[in-house]
Write a protein that holds these residues in place. Sequence first.
Motif, short mmCIF file in Angstrom:
data_model
loop_
_atom_site.label_atom_id
_atom_site.label_comp_id
_atom_site.label_asym_id
_atom_site.label_seq_id
_atom_site.Cartn_x
_atom_site.Cartn_y
_atom_site.Cartn_z
N ASP A 158 -65.94 -41.02 -46.04
CA ASP A 158 -66.73 -41.87 -44.92
C ASP A 158 -67.39 -43.16 -45.38
OD1 ASP A 158 -68.49 -40.48 -46.35
OD2 ASP A 158 -69.72 -39.94 -44.62
N THR A 159 -67.33 -43.66 -46.53
CA THR A 159 -67.66 -44.67 -47.18
C THR A 159 -66.53 -45.91 -47.11
OG1 THR A 159 -69.13 -43.43 -48.50
CG2 THR A 159 -68.73 -45.84 -49.27
N THR A 160 -66.96 -47.10 -46.60
CA THR A 160 -66.19 -48.26 -46.58
C THR A 160 -66.30 -49.33 -47.38
OG1 THR A 160 -67.84 -49.52 -44.90
CG2 THR A 160 -66.22 -47.86 -43.80
N GLY A 161 -65.57 -50.22 -47.57
CA GLY A 161 -65.80 -51.30 -48.50
C GLY A 161 -64.85 -51.62 -49.75
N LEU A 162 -65.24 -52.10 -50.60
CA LEU A 162 -64.55 -52.39 -51.95
C LEU A 162 -64.12 -51.19 -52.74
CD1 LEU A 162 -63.36 -54.64 -53.61
CD2 LEU A 162 -65.62 -54.98 -54.82
N VAL A 163 -62.73 -51.41 -52.88
CA VAL A 163 -62.01 -50.39 -53.72
C VAL A 163 -61.16 -51.20 -54.56
CG1 VAL A 163 -60.67 -48.66 -54.06
CG2 VAL A 163 -62.24 -48.29 -52.30
N LYS A 166 -76.11 -41.49 -51.44
CA LYS A 166 -76.60 -40.60 -50.50
C LYS A 166 -77.48 -39.45 -50.89
CE LYS A 166 -71.96 -40.83 -48.07
NZ LYS A 166 -70.99 -40.17 -47.45
N ARG A 167 -77.29 -39.07 -52.12
CA ARG A 167 -78.23 -38.22 -52.55
C ARG A 167 -79.53 -38.84 -53.28
NH1 ARG A 167 -74.94 -35.77 -57.38
NH2 ARG A 167 -76.83 -34.08 -57.42
N MET A 168 -79.58 -40.21 -53.41
CA MET A 168 -80.84 -40.65 -53.88
C MET A 168 -81.73 -40.86 -52.53
SD MET A 168 -79.24 -43.82 -56.10
CE MET A 168 -80.67 -44.96 -55.68
N PHE A 169 -80.99 -41.10 -51.38
CA PHE A 169 -82.13 -41.23 -50.32
C PHE A 169 -82.27 -39.79 -49.72
CE2 PHE A 169 -80.33 -45.37 -50.42
CZ PHE A 169 -81.65 -46.08 -49.79
N ALA A 170 -81.40 -38.72 -50.05
CA ALA A 170 -81.89 -37.37 -49.61
C ALA A 170 -82.75 -36.74 -50.38
CB ALA A 170 -80.48 -36.51 -49.83
N ALA A 171 -82.98 -37.39 -51.73
CA ALA A 171 -84.10 -36.80 -52.75
C ALA A 171 -85.65 -37.47 -52.10
CB ALA A 171 -83.93 -37.37 -53.99
N GLU A 172 -85.53 -38.61 -51.13
CA GLU A 172 -86.67 -39.20 -50.60
C GLU A 172 -86.68 -38.77 -49.22
OE1 GLU A 172 -89.08 -41.20 -51.94
OE2 GLU A 172 -87.94 -40.37 -53.62
N GLY A 173 -85.75 -37.66 -48.60
CA GLY A 173 -86.15 -36.97 -47.41
C GLY A 173 -85.57 -37.73 -46.40
N ASN A 174 -84.62 -38.69 -46.74
CA ASN A 174 -83.76 -39.35 -45.72
C ASN A 174 -82.47 -39.40 -45.84
OD1 ASN A 174 -83.59 -41.45 -43.72
ND2 ASN A 174 -84.82 -42.76 -44.92
N ALA A 175 -81.57 -39.83 -44.68
CA ALA A 175 -80.29 -39.55 -44.71
C ALA A 175 -79.36 -41.00 -44.57
CB ALA A 175 -79.77 -38.74 -43.56
N VAL A 176 -78.30 -41.17 -45.52
CA VAL A 176 -77.56 -42.42 -45.37
C VAL A 176 -76.81 -42.32 -44.08
CG1 VAL A 176 -76.00 -43.82 -46.37
CG2 VAL A 176 -77.85 -43.14 -47.58
N GLU A 177 -76.67 -43.10 -42.99
CA GLU A 177 -75.65 -42.86 -41.92
C GLU A 177 -74.48 -44.00 -42.08
OE1 GLU A 177 -78.15 -43.57 -38.51
OE2 GLU A 177 -78.27 -41.15 -38.56
N VAL A 178 -74.81 -45.03 -42.78
CA VAL A 178 -73.77 -46.13 -43.01
C VAL A 178 -73.72 -46.29 -44.41
CG1 VAL A 178 -73.05 -48.43 -42.59
CG2 VAL A 178 -73.93 -46.93 -40.79
N LEU A 179 -72.48 -46.61 -45.23
CA LEU A 179 -72.44 -46.73 -46.64
C LEU A 179 -71.53 -47.73 -46.69
CD1 LEU A 179 -74.02 -46.69 -49.28
CD2 LEU A 179 -72.43 -44.49 -49.66
N HIS A 180 -71.58 -48.88 -47.39
CA HIS A 180 -70.47 -49.83 -47.53
C HIS A 180 -70.85 -50.62 -48.98
CE1 HIS A 180 -67.73 -52.88 -46.24
NE2 HIS A 180 -68.33 -53.87 -46.67
N ARG A 181 -69.59 -50.38 -49.74
CA ARG A 181 -69.88 -51.15 -50.89
C ARG A 181 -69.16 -52.31 -50.91
NH1 ARG A 181 -67.62 -47.71 -55.76
NH2 ARG A 181 -65.37 -48.39 -55.11
N GLU A 182 -70.00 -53.52 -51.34
CA GLU A 182 -69.89 -55.03 -51.21
C GLU A 182 -69.45 -55.55 -52.44
OE1 GLU A 182 -73.23 -55.99 -47.89
OE2 GLU A 182 -73.64 -56.21 -50.12
N ALA A 183 -69.75 -54.82 -53.70
CA ALA A 183 -69.33 -55.83 -55.02
C ALA A 183 -69.46 -54.59 -55.96
CB ALA A 183 -70.40 -56.69 -55.38
N ILE A 184 -68.56 -54.99 -57.00
CA ILE A 184 -68.36 -54.27 -58.27
C ILE A 184 -68.57 -55.17 -59.31
CG2 ILE A 184 -67.02 -52.55 -59.91
CD1 ILE A 184 -65.88 -51.49 -57.17
N GLY A 185 -69.54 -55.32 -60.22
CA GLY A 185 -69.68 -56.26 -61.20
C GLY A 185 -70.05 -57.54 -60.54
#
Length: 243
Positions: free
Chosen positions: A110-115, A193-212
Amino acid sequence: MKPANKTLRLDRYLATVTDYSRNEVKRLIKRGEVLVDGEVASNPASQVAPDADVTLAGESLREARPRYFMLNKPQGYVCAARDRRHMTVLELIDEDNPERLHAAGRLDIDTTGLVLLTDDGQWSHAITSPQRQCWKRYYVETAEPVSDKSIEHLQRGVFLHDEKARTLPARIERIEEDRLRVWIQEGRYHQVKRMFAAEGNAVEVLHREAIGGIELDPDLEEGEYRPLTEWEIGSVDGVADGD
């Protein structure tokens, strides 16, 4: 890291650029059906340069060059060679032998963006190896507003569920209360997603913009791809640079 032009054993070269096995190739060489630069080649272990003129039964051959692509991944696709339940990103690639490609850094279904897709294992290792600490940049939307304290925690590193090591420090840029740009150096399972879950929040949209230093091309629609430029391929030497 630009791929080096290394020589190859003749039998391995032929097995790479044809559908013959190594044993079949050796038999063809012994029968005198292989020419290298116009001369009959009789030794399967002889070295062949990538730009050599190799012919088999009168047909000119060329070594398959490593391939490098960027894809704008849509939701609903997995970064795998094959999957029984889901479509794979390779089904979006209209190239010869797509099954030889692999993702240099996977994204969740369910994550979009750069591959980045390649058949150059050394190149992809330079991106995915933890020792290289390659920065990846994501656009994130969360279910709840992200507090300044949570941002401080994420930038310092947090403990993920069932893991003993704190995450490496992240870089966070606030866009709105529930929208951020996040840089991470690692590639742990579902890490953002797990980083924000550790702070009691949830990621609803995740989109990768860049690698290096490789940015997702804004002209690519979801599901589209293109070859990487020479600069983008070579930029892997500097993947530790998160700027």
